[in-house]
Design a protein around this motif. Structure first.
Motif, PDB file in Angstrom:
ATOM      1  N   ALA A 149       0.807  -1.217   0.000  1.00 15.94           N
ATOM      2  CA  ALA A 149       0.000   0.000   0.000  1.00 15.94           C
ATOM      3  C   ALA A 149       0.839   1.265   0.000  1.00 15.94           C
ATOM      4  O   ALA A 149       0.371   2.329  -0.429  1.00 15.94           O
ATOM      5  N   ASP A 150       2.095   1.175   0.465  1.00 12.09           N
ATOM      6  CA  ASP A 150       2.940   2.366   0.551  1.00 12.09           C
ATOM      7  C   ASP A 150       3.803   2.589  -0.681  1.00 12.09           C
ATOM      8  O   ASP A 150       4.662   3.469  -0.693  1.00 12.09           O
ATOM      9  N   VAL A 151       3.577   1.818  -1.751  1.00 11.73           N
ATOM     10  CA  VAL A 151       4.411   1.879  -2.957  1.00 11.73           C
ATOM     11  C   VAL A 151       3.575   2.366  -4.147  1.00 11.73           C
ATOM     12  O   VAL A 151       2.450   1.910  -4.355  1.00 11.73           O
ATOM     13  N   LYS A 152       4.144   3.303  -4.908  1.00  8.48           N
ATOM     14  CA  LYS A 152       3.546   3.741  -6.168  1.00  8.48           C
ATOM     15  C   LYS A 152       4.427   3.249  -7.311  1.00  8.48           C
ATOM     16  O   LYS A 152       5.658   3.413  -7.282  1.00  8.48           O
ATOM     17  N   VAL A 153       3.800   2.653  -8.340  1.00  3.86           N
ATOM     18  CA  VAL A 153       4.538   2.005  -9.424  1.00  3.86           C
ATOM     19  C   VAL A 153       4.185   2.652 -10.760  1.00  3.86           C
ATOM     20  O   VAL A 153       3.005   2.890 -11.035  1.00  3.86           O
ATOM     21  N   VAL A 154       5.200   2.922 -11.563  1.00  4.91           N
ATOM     22  CA  VAL A 154       4.971   3.468 -12.895  1.00  4.91           C
ATOM     23  C   VAL A 154       5.079   2.339 -13.911  1.00  4.91           C
ATOM     24  O   VAL A 154       6.131   1.690 -14.028  1.00  4.91           O
ATOM     25  N   ILE A 155       3.982   2.089 -14.629  1.00  6.55           N
ATOM     26  CA  ILE A 155       3.904   1.030 -15.643  1.00  6.55           C
ATOM     27  C   ILE A 155       3.118   1.601 -16.819  1.00  6.55           C
ATOM     28  O   ILE A 155       2.054   2.195 -16.610  1.00  6.55           O
ATOM     29  N   PRO A 156       3.590   1.439 -18.057  1.00  5.16           N
ATOM     30  CA  PRO A 156       2.790   1.910 -19.198  1.00  5.16           C
ATOM     31  C   PRO A 156       1.556   1.040 -19.415  1.00  5.16           C
ATOM     32  O   PRO A 156       1.477  -0.088 -18.925  1.00  5.16           O
ATOM     33  N   ALA A 161       1.060  -0.565 -24.877  1.00  2.00           N
ATOM     34  CA  ALA A 161       2.518  -0.703 -24.799  1.00  2.00           C
ATOM     35  C   ALA A 161       2.922  -2.138 -24.496  1.00  2.00           C
ATOM     36  O   ALA A 161       2.396  -2.757 -23.562  1.00  2.00           O
ATOM     37  N   GLY A 162       3.861  -2.642 -25.270  1.00  2.00           N
ATOM     38  CA  GLY A 162       4.327  -4.009 -25.069  1.00  2.00           C
ATOM     39  C   GLY A 162       4.955  -4.222 -23.712  1.00  2.00           C
ATOM     40  O   GLY A 162       4.771  -5.272 -23.081  1.00  2.00           O
ATOM     41  N   ASN A 163       5.726  -3.229 -23.224  1.00  2.00           N
ATOM     42  CA  ASN A 163       6.349  -3.450 -21.918  1.00  2.00           C
ATOM     43  C   ASN A 163       5.330  -3.395 -20.783  1.00  2.00           C
ATOM     44  O   ASN A 163       5.520  -4.033 -19.745  1.00  2.00           O
ATOM     45  N   GLY A 164       4.215  -2.662 -20.980  1.00  2.00           N
ATOM     46  CA  GLY A 164       3.136  -2.732 -20.009  1.00  2.00           C
ATOM     47  C   GLY A 164       2.517  -4.117 -19.974  1.00  2.00           C
ATOM     48  O   GLY A 164       2.180  -4.657 -18.910  1.00  2.00           O
ATOM     49  N   GLY A 201       1.076   5.991 -22.236  1.00  2.00           N
ATOM     50  CA  GLY A 201       0.809   5.260 -23.465  1.00  2.00           C
ATOM     51  C   GLY A 201       1.953   4.405 -23.964  1.00  2.00           C
ATOM     52  O   GLY A 201       1.746   3.488 -24.745  1.00  2.00           O
ATOM     53  N   GLY A 202       3.186   4.704 -23.531  1.00  2.00           N
ATOM     54  CA  GLY A 202       4.340   3.945 -24.007  1.00  2.00           C
ATOM     55  C   GLY A 202       5.442   3.924 -22.970  1.00  2.00           C
ATOM     56  O   GLY A 202       5.429   4.680 -21.985  1.00  2.00           O
ATOM     57  N   GLY A 203       6.432   3.071 -23.204  1.00  2.00           N
ATOM     58  CA  GLY A 203       7.502   2.881 -22.237  1.00  2.00           C
ATOM     59  C   GLY A 203       8.366   4.101 -22.035  1.00  2.00           C
ATOM     60  O   GLY A 203       8.773   4.415 -20.904  1.00  2.00           O
ATOM     61  N   ARG A 204       8.690   4.816 -23.118  1.00  2.00           N
ATOM     62  CA  ARG A 204       9.561   5.980 -22.964  1.00  2.00           C
ATOM     63  C   ARG A 204       8.868   7.104 -22.196  1.00  2.00           C
ATOM     64  O   ARG A 204       9.494   7.810 -21.395  1.00  2.00           O
ATOM     65  N   GLN A 212      11.895  12.140 -14.657  1.00  2.00           N
ATOM     66  CA  GLN A 212      11.887  13.594 -14.759  1.00  2.00           C
ATOM     67  C   GLN A 212      10.723  14.241 -14.005  1.00  2.00           C
ATOM     68  O   GLN A 212      10.880  15.301 -13.402  1.00  2.00           O
ATOM     69  N   ARG A 213       9.575  13.603 -14.036  1.00  2.00           N
ATOM     70  CA  ARG A 213       8.438  14.145 -13.289  1.00  2.00           C
ATOM     71  C   ARG A 213       8.449  13.690 -11.834  1.00  2.00           C
ATOM     72  O   ARG A 213       7.661  14.163 -11.017  1.00  2.00           O
ATOM     73  N   GLN A 214       9.359  12.746 -11.521  1.00  2.00           N
ATOM     74  CA  GLN A 214       9.564  12.294 -10.139  1.00  2.00           C
ATOM     75  C   GLN A 214       8.298  11.682  -9.539  1.00  2.00           C
ATOM     76  O   GLN A 214       8.000  11.841  -8.352  1.00  2.00           O
ATOM     77  N   ILE A 215       7.559  10.949 -10.366  1.00  2.00           N
ATOM     78  CA  ILE A 215       6.352  10.267  -9.909  1.00  2.00           C
ATOM     79  C   ILE A 215       6.680   8.796  -9.662  1.00  2.00           C
ATOM     80  O   ILE A 215       7.312   8.138 -10.484  1.00  2.00           O
ATOM     81  N   GLY A 216       6.243   8.266  -8.534  1.00  2.00           N
ATOM     82  CA  GLY A 216       6.380   6.848  -8.257  1.00  2.00           C
ATOM     83  C   GLY A 216       7.639   6.478  -7.492  1.00  2.00           C
ATOM     84  O   GLY A 216       8.622   7.221  -7.445  1.00  2.00           O
ATOM     85  N   ASP A 217       7.580   5.271  -6.903  1.00  2.00           N
ATOM     86  CA  ASP A 217       8.714   4.713  -6.163  1.00  2.00           C
ATOM     87  C   ASP A 217       9.489   3.702  -6.997  1.00  2.00           C
ATOM     88  O   ASP A 217      10.647   3.400  -6.675  1.00  2.00           O
ATOM     89  N   ALA A 218       8.869   3.183  -8.027  1.00  2.00           N
ATOM     90  CA  ALA A 218       9.522   2.200  -8.887  1.00  2.00           C
ATOM     91  C   ALA A 218       8.963   2.310 -10.296  1.00  2.00           C
ATOM     92  O   ALA A 218       7.774   2.599 -10.485  1.00  2.00           O
ATOM     93  N   LEU A 219       9.819   2.092 -11.268  1.00  4.81           N
ATOM     94  CA  LEU A 219       9.428   1.976 -12.672  1.00  4.81           C
ATOM     95  C   LEU A 219       9.689   0.537 -13.091  1.00  4.81           C
ATOM     96  O   LEU A 219      10.773  -0.003 -12.834  1.00  4.81           O
ATOM     97  N   VAL A 220       8.715  -0.097 -13.714  1.00  6.70           N
ATOM     98  CA  VAL A 220       8.919  -1.441 -14.251  1.00  6.70           C
ATOM     99  C   VAL A 220       8.998  -1.338 -15.770  1.00  6.70           C
ATOM    100  O   VAL A 220       8.067  -0.849 -16.412  1.00  6.70           O
ATOM    101  N   THR A 221      10.112  -1.764 -16.317  1.00  7.66           N
ATOM    102  CA  THR A 221      10.282  -1.698 -17.758  1.00  7.66           C
ATOM    103  C   THR A 221      11.384  -2.667 -18.170  1.00  7.66           C
ATOM    104  O   THR A 221      11.904  -3.434 -17.354  1.00  7.66           O
ATOM    105  N   PHE A 222      11.740  -2.620 -19.456  1.00  8.17           N
ATOM    106  CA  PHE A 222      12.735  -3.557 -19.963  1.00  8.17           C
ATOM    107  C   PHE A 222      14.094  -3.335 -19.310  1.00  8.17           C
ATOM    108  O   PHE A 222      14.490  -2.201 -19.003  1.00  8.17           O
TER     109      PHE A 222
END
Length: 340
Positions: A149-156, A161-164, A201-204, A212-222
């Motif tokens: 509950a204390d984690v915010k995740v950035v996923i496309p 998006a294929g990586n999403g 909408g996409g991975g990039r 750059q926008r400093q949103i989230g605690d983790a990014l999941v990507t390739f």
């Protein structure tokens, strides 16, 4: 009275008069250099930025012909739909087979496209890992941690998006791989996507949101994307490898209807074959792609942390089955996200 010009003089004058026209004819009549459009997914920009000039030089040396290559990048599935809707791609270099299968169903790509090049027409592959902020303040180490509950995740967005899509399947599969049930997999994946503040909408774009926008605690990507971020931003971020993840292939195909109409099949095929060459594999490895060449993979072994990988075929019955169950309208993802 001036004496008439000799026959030789008249011929010489005629030759000089016509010379500019004769010299101009090859320039005017010369066909334009063959041009290819590579429609690709968005986090492959830097890879093909290096691949293209290397191929152009190699092809010029071998054939004497100059090839012009243009690029188009975006979310993998969105890009595939653009090709289906008329974007005249000579080749597609995607991050999942499902997108090329859709083009095959539309008659743009041959049905057995995966047999046209080695390794199921995937010269490179990757996997899904986590990028966290310096020091990993939330102590994120596993797919379960992304559901806290204390984690915010950035996923496309898995719909575009294929990586999403790979991230969704990697989370779901992490439960199945250790013997969990479908219900448990659905529950974990649902909690992870409840923690996604915005579906880019996409991975990039997702990378920009996180870095750059400093949103989230983790990014999941390739894996290759997070390593490029580390290379650019230094010690501001750290890479976390979960115990298990999904094998993410990057398949390629010639868009048959386009290359035949534009008479560039030979060049398009050579372009994709170049990806498997020593030079093409070396460039892929420098961009942190996992490569098929054993020699090149050994040379860049330090780039690749060992990780247990499972495939879409192994846990989901292949891409068509996964698409129908999870990503078609009204599928599992829509059900999960509507409850957010």
């Amino acid at each position: 009275m001036t004496a008439p010009r000799s026959l030789f003089s008249r011929r010489l004058l005629l030759a000089f008069t016509l010379a500019p026209l004769v010299l101009a004819l090859p320039l005017a009549a010369r066909a334009a250099d063959p041009e290819l459009l590579n429609v690709s997914y968005d986090v492959a920009r830097e890879l093909y930025k290096d691949i293209n000039p290397a191929f152009i030089a190699d092809y010029k040396q071998k054939t004497g012909e100059t090839v012009v290559i243009k690029q188009s990048h975006g979310g993998s599935s969105k890009q595939a739909r653009s090709v289906a809707d008329g974007l005249e791609a000579s080749v597609v270099t995607m991050n999942q087979a499902n997108d090329i299968d859709m083009l095959a169903e539309r008659g743009l790509v041959v049905a057995d496209w995966a047999k046209k090049f080695p390794n199921n027409a995937a010269p490179y592959y990757s996997t899904m890992v986590f990028l966290v902020r310096k020091g990993n303040p939330k102590k994120i180490a596993s797919w379960d941690d992304l559901a806290r509950a204390d984690v915010k995740v950035v996923i496309p967005n898995p719909k575009t998006a294929g990586n999403g899509r790979y991230t969704y399947l990697a989370a779901w599969g992490s439960v199945l791989k250790k013997g969990g049930t479908e219900a448990q997999a659905r529950e974990l994946t649902g909690r992870i996507f409840k923690n996604v503040p915005v579906l880019d909408g996409g991975g990039r774009v997702a990378t920009t949101t996180f870095t750059q926008r400093q949103i989230g605690d983790a990014l999941v990507t390739f894996e290759n994307e997070v390593q490029l971020v580390r290379a650019e931003f230094g010690d501001n971020f750290e890479v976390v490898y979960p115990a298990t993840s999904i094998l993410a292939e990057s398949p390629v195909a010639v868009v048959d209807k386009v290359v035949d109409r534009r008479n560039v099949r030979k060049q398009a095929t050579a372009y994709l074959n170049f990806l498997y060459s020593d030079a093409g594999q070396e460039i892929g490895a420098k961009h942190f792609m996992r490569v098929r060449s054993a020699a090149v993979a050994k040379k860049y072994a330090a780039n690749y942390k060992p990780i247990t990988l499972f495939t879409v075929d192994e846990l989901f019955g292949g891409w068509k089955a996964a698409q129908k169950k999870h990503f078609d309208d009204g599928g599992e993802f829509d059900k999960i996200y509507s409850q957010k």
